[in-house]
Scaffold this motif. Sequence first.
Motif, PDB file in Angstrom:
ATOM      1  N   LEU A  38       0.820  -1.199   0.000  1.00  0.00           N
ATOM      2  CA  LEU A  38       0.000   0.000   0.000  1.00  0.00           C
ATOM      3  C   LEU A  38       0.864   1.263   0.000  1.00  0.00           C
ATOM      4  CD1 LEU A  38      -2.944   0.855   0.004  1.00  0.00           C
ATOM      5  CD2 LEU A  38      -2.907   0.798   2.510  1.00  0.00           C
ATOM      6  N   GLY A  39       1.928   1.263   0.799  1.00  0.00           N
ATOM      7  CA  GLY A  39       2.789   2.435   0.864  1.00  0.00           C
ATOM      8  C   GLY A  39       3.435   2.748  -0.463  1.00  0.00           C
ATOM      9  N   ASN A  40       3.954   1.725  -1.159  1.00  0.00           N
ATOM     10  CA  ASN A  40       4.599   1.960  -2.455  1.00  0.00           C
ATOM     11  C   ASN A  40       3.602   2.408  -3.511  1.00  0.00           C
ATOM     12  OD1 ASN A  40       7.602   1.240  -2.455  1.00  0.00           O
ATOM     13  ND2 ASN A  40       6.728  -0.507  -1.371  1.00  0.00           N
ATOM     14  N   LEU A  41       2.396   1.812  -3.495  1.00  0.00           N
ATOM     15  CA  LEU A  41       1.389   2.228  -4.477  1.00  0.00           C
ATOM     16  C   LEU A  41       0.956   3.678  -4.242  1.00  0.00           C
ATOM     17  CD1 LEU A  41      -0.905  -0.937  -4.785  1.00  0.00           C
ATOM     18  CD2 LEU A  41       0.791  -0.090  -6.425  1.00  0.00           C
ATOM     19  N   ILE A  42       0.784   4.073  -2.971  1.00  0.00           N
ATOM     20  CA  ILE A  42       0.377   5.449  -2.666  1.00  0.00           C
ATOM     21  C   ILE A  42       1.482   6.427  -3.041  1.00  0.00           C
ATOM     22  CG2 ILE A  42      -0.199   7.033  -0.802  1.00  0.00           C
ATOM     23  CD1 ILE A  42      -1.687   4.771   0.572  1.00  0.00           C
ATOM     24  N   ASP A  43       2.733   6.090  -2.699  1.00  0.00           N
ATOM     25  CA  ASP A  43       3.847   6.983  -3.052  1.00  0.00           C
ATOM     26  C   ASP A  43       3.920   7.177  -4.556  1.00  0.00           C
ATOM     27  OD1 ASP A  43       4.519   7.287  -0.432  1.00  0.00           O
ATOM     28  OD2 ASP A  43       6.112   5.776  -0.438  1.00  0.00           O
ATOM     29  N   ASN A  44       3.762   6.079  -5.288  1.00  0.00           N
ATOM     30  CA  ASN A  44       3.811   6.161  -6.745  1.00  0.00           C
ATOM     31  C   ASN A  44       2.656   7.007  -7.279  1.00  0.00           C
ATOM     32  OD1 ASN A  44       5.053   4.935  -9.334  1.00  0.00           O
ATOM     33  ND2 ASN A  44       2.872   4.492  -9.576  1.00  0.00           N
ATOM     34  N   ALA A  45       1.456   6.814  -6.700  1.00  0.00           N
ATOM     35  CA  ALA A  45       0.279   7.566  -7.157  1.00  0.00           C
ATOM     36  C   ALA A  45       0.409   9.052  -6.841  1.00  0.00           C
ATOM     37  CB  ALA A  45      -0.980   6.978  -6.510  1.00  0.00           C
ATOM     38  N   VAL A  46       0.920   9.392  -5.653  1.00  0.00           N
ATOM     39  CA  VAL A  46       1.102  10.801  -5.280  1.00  0.00           C
ATOM     40  C   VAL A  46       2.100  11.474  -6.225  1.00  0.00           C
ATOM     41  CG1 VAL A  46       1.973  12.340  -3.484  1.00  0.00           C
ATOM     42  CG2 VAL A  46       0.433  10.473  -2.876  1.00  0.00           C
ATOM     43  N   ASP A  47       3.193  10.771  -6.546  1.00  0.00           N
ATOM     44  CA  ASP A  47       4.205  11.331  -7.433  1.00  0.00           C
ATOM     45  C   ASP A  47       3.632  11.694  -8.790  1.00  0.00           C
ATOM     46  OD1 ASP A  47       6.147  11.202  -5.533  1.00  0.00           O
ATOM     47  OD2 ASP A  47       7.033   9.322  -6.232  1.00  0.00           O
ATOM     48  N   VAL A  48       2.835  10.762  -9.394  1.00  0.00           N
ATOM     49  CA  VAL A  48       2.323  11.026 -10.743  1.00  0.00           C
ATOM     50  C   VAL A  48       1.144  11.987 -10.723  1.00  0.00           C
ATOM     51  CG1 VAL A  48       3.124   8.794 -11.588  1.00  0.00           C
ATOM     52  CG2 VAL A  48       0.806   8.988 -10.691  1.00  0.00           C
ATOM     53  N   SER A  49       0.448  12.112  -9.575  1.00  0.00           N
ATOM     54  CA  SER A  49      -0.720  12.991  -9.504  1.00  0.00           C
ATOM     55  C   SER A  49      -0.335  14.428  -9.201  1.00  0.00           C
ATOM     56  CB  SER A  49      -1.702  12.484  -8.445  1.00  0.00           C
ATOM     57  OG  SER A  49      -2.161  11.180  -8.754  1.00  0.00           O
ATOM     58  N   GLU A  50       0.825  14.635  -8.632  1.00  0.00           N
ATOM     59  CA  GLU A  50       1.244  15.982  -8.259  1.00  0.00           C
ATOM     60  C   GLU A  50       1.314  16.880  -9.489  1.00  0.00           C
ATOM     61  OE1 GLU A  50       4.876  18.166  -5.776  1.00  0.00           O
ATOM     62  OE2 GLU A  50       4.875  15.985  -6.108  1.00  0.00           O
ATOM     63  N   GLY A  51       0.621  17.986  -9.415  1.00  0.00           N
ATOM     64  CA  GLY A  51       0.622  18.943 -10.513  1.00  0.00           C
ATOM     65  C   GLY A  51      -0.453  18.706 -11.536  1.00  0.00           C
ATOM     66  N   SER A  52      -1.271  17.658 -11.392  1.00  0.00           N
ATOM     67  CA  SER A  52      -2.359  17.419 -12.338  1.00  0.00           C
ATOM     68  C   SER A  52      -3.518  18.360 -12.027  1.00  0.00           C
ATOM     69  CB  SER A  52      -2.820  15.957 -12.258  1.00  0.00           C
ATOM     70  OG  SER A  52      -3.286  15.647 -10.964  1.00  0.00           O
ATOM     71  N   GLY A  53      -4.500  18.413 -12.937  1.00  0.00           N
ATOM     72  CA  GLY A  53      -5.614  19.336 -12.774  1.00  0.00           C
ATOM     73  C   GLY A  53      -6.319  19.159 -11.450  1.00  0.00           C
ATOM     74  N   ARG A  54      -6.809  17.979 -11.175  1.00  0.00           N
ATOM     75  CA  ARG A  54      -7.417  17.667  -9.882  1.00  0.00           C
ATOM     76  C   ARG A  54      -6.575  16.569  -9.239  1.00  0.00           C
ATOM     77  NH1 ARG A  54     -11.171  13.991  -7.767  1.00  0.00           N
ATOM     78  NH2 ARG A  54     -12.374  14.809  -5.998  1.00  0.00           N
ATOM     79  N   ALA A  55      -5.600  16.974  -8.455  1.00  0.00           N
ATOM     80  CA  ALA A  55      -4.647  16.042  -7.873  1.00  0.00           C
ATOM     81  C   ALA A  55      -5.310  15.255  -6.765  1.00  0.00           C
ATOM     82  CB  ALA A  55      -3.434  16.795  -7.330  1.00  0.00           C
ATOM     83  N   VAL A  56      -5.648  14.014  -7.054  1.00  0.00           N
ATOM     84  CA  VAL A  56      -6.330  13.188  -6.067  1.00  0.00           C
ATOM     85  C   VAL A  56      -5.869  11.743  -6.214  1.00  0.00           C
ATOM     86  CG1 VAL A  56      -8.296  12.777  -7.608  1.00  0.00           C
ATOM     87  CG2 VAL A  56      -8.577  12.478  -5.126  1.00  0.00           C
ATOM     88  N   VAL A  57      -5.775  11.074  -5.086  1.00  0.00           N
ATOM     89  CA  VAL A  57      -5.455   9.643  -5.052  1.00  0.00           C
ATOM     90  C   VAL A  57      -6.536   8.968  -4.243  1.00  0.00           C
ATOM     91  CG1 VAL A  57      -3.850   7.885  -4.220  1.00  0.00           C
ATOM     92  CG2 VAL A  57      -2.965   9.981  -5.262  1.00  0.00           C
ATOM     93  N   ARG A  58      -7.153   7.943  -4.832  1.00  0.00           N
ATOM     94  CA  ARG A  58      -8.247   7.250  -4.162  1.00  0.00           C
ATOM     95  C   ARG A  58      -7.785   5.836  -3.821  1.00  0.00           C
ATOM     96  NH1 ARG A  58     -13.610   7.852  -3.359  1.00  0.00           N
ATOM     97  NH2 ARG A  58     -13.523   9.845  -4.461  1.00  0.00           N
ATOM     98  N   VAL A  59      -7.973   5.475  -2.537  1.00  0.00           N
ATOM     99  CA  VAL A  59      -7.531   4.175  -2.034  1.00  0.00           C
ATOM    100  C   VAL A  59      -8.750   3.370  -1.608  1.00  0.00           C
ATOM    101  CG1 VAL A  59      -6.180   2.962  -0.282  1.00  0.00           C
ATOM    102  CG2 VAL A  59      -5.344   5.123  -1.257  1.00  0.00           C
ATOM    103  N   ALA A  60      -8.786   2.103  -2.026  1.00  0.00           N
ATOM    104  CA  ALA A  60      -9.860   1.189  -1.626  1.00  0.00           C
ATOM    105  C   ALA A  60      -9.219  -0.100  -1.112  1.00  0.00           C
ATOM    106  CB  ALA A  60     -10.791   0.894  -2.800  1.00  0.00           C
TER     107      ALA A  60
END
Length: 543
Positions: free
Chosen positions: A434-456
């Motif tokens: 979970l930690g690696n997936l979230i870190d990876n998602a935050v990195d690619v989402s940073e600076g996008s139009g609506r920067a959001v990461v959704r975890v289920a």
Amino acid sequence: MSWLAPRTLTARSLAGQFLVFQVLVVAVVLGAVAAVSVAQSTQEFREVRGQRMIAVAENLASTPIVRERYADPVASMVLAPDVDRAVALSGARLVEISGPDGVVRASSDPARVGRQVDFGPSLVVRGRAWAGDVDVAQDGTGVHSLIGQVPILSIDGAVLAVVSVSEPYPSTWQLLGGAGERLLVYLGLGAALGVLTSWLLSRRIKRHTRGLEVAEIAGLADHREALLHSIREGVVAVNTDGVITLLNDSAQELLGLEADAVGRHLDAVDLDPAVSAFLLSGDEGRDVVITTSTRVLALNRRAASTRGKRIGTVTTMRDSTELASMQGQLSSHKSVTDTLRAQTHEFANQLHTISGLVQLGEYDAVRSLVGTLTRRRAEISDAVTRHVSDPAVAALLIAKTSLAAESGVALEIDEDSHLAALDPALATDVITVLGNLIDNAVDVSEGSGRAVVRVAVNDGDGLTISVADSGPGVPDDMRESIFARGITSKPEVPGGRGIGLALVRLVSTQLGGSVRVSDGSVGGAVFDVRLPSQVSTGAAADA
């Protein structure tokens, strides 16, 4: 070559043994040719000269003077001219006229007149002409000869006398010479060429074997096999056509191959695509780390050549799975450190603000700020703990929420998420994934139009983890290779990338699960991890 037995002076070299063997083969072949030639010449002599002997005997028997004077007491003198003429015409060695009782009455050898001869298996005493082999006594010895015998018959068919014409069989050398005008020359040339060719071939063998003898070559082969199969590192040799030519025991274990993979093309064996692509690539002289479904391998590929000609490549590999796991743990500690740093920075700013308000005497504002911060912290904790009961995973999500917020990315927990308390060992693996997936998602989402990461997270049917981002997504051609170490869809940054997703697949596979990537419903990528039901069930039972 200290492991090889020293040569003995009396031992014949491999080239020498081969030369002797070849010379023996040539000698046997020449002997066989000579034997066949002698046999054919003997058969030809028997057939041709046998008929000739009978013809001469018939001619002599039909001579009137022979028929009239064969029984004369002085027949040897009277018939001598006719007997000598038969010898001269036929080339025979001996011509005789004998009575039915076997007593010689006339002969080209006067010493034989009056002697008794044995007709043996001859049919001439029965009134029939006959040709065959006999031993004729001449000069005190028996000479193996070919003889033709014809009877002199009376009007009523009785045998009156026997005319014999014989010729000794020629010697072996005479037969060889008679087999062909140049047969002996051809045999000599064949022997000389055979010996010369054998000598040249033995020299070539000696040159190609580097002067090594049979025992030394066997020792080298045994030593090579012992070295290759005893070292801990895996060794794979592939020729220029992509065919596996060598595979030691460690490589078989690391790659999950059997010994029968040797001799087969890389495409024909069950090999991880990333490893197969590397073995066929042109990368040489540098270490490459590749994550398969079960292991993390460090590979190094070198070209193999002999006498300046490339014959393939040799790849060595080491199992870095434990090292990668330790790196994952260090990465988790770094993530915690980054989270604490972010929280420290946030708390420092808040404390400075409170300190300033106190100094200004704005106590109502202080109470209001503290209440707001408390509510916000409670909301974050409640949003996580309402769905996640495991304390370690919940703490990770709370920390990642604060860290993502510092990067301008909103971390949201899906309302349908549910996770009960886990076994500590499983919780550690889930935190890594979970930690690696979230870190990876935050990195690619940073600076996008609506920067959001959704975890289920859900433990209803097995254990599923889904992390969606608002980044650019993953191209179709990278959806498998992105899980290999060092492969990433993100721009390069100091410190390198690609280890996180590699660890995610490694941990998931070790737990018997799987991971895949797909497109998100509103853009970005979605990483789904599925673990078998017995994992979460066993963890819940232990809890």
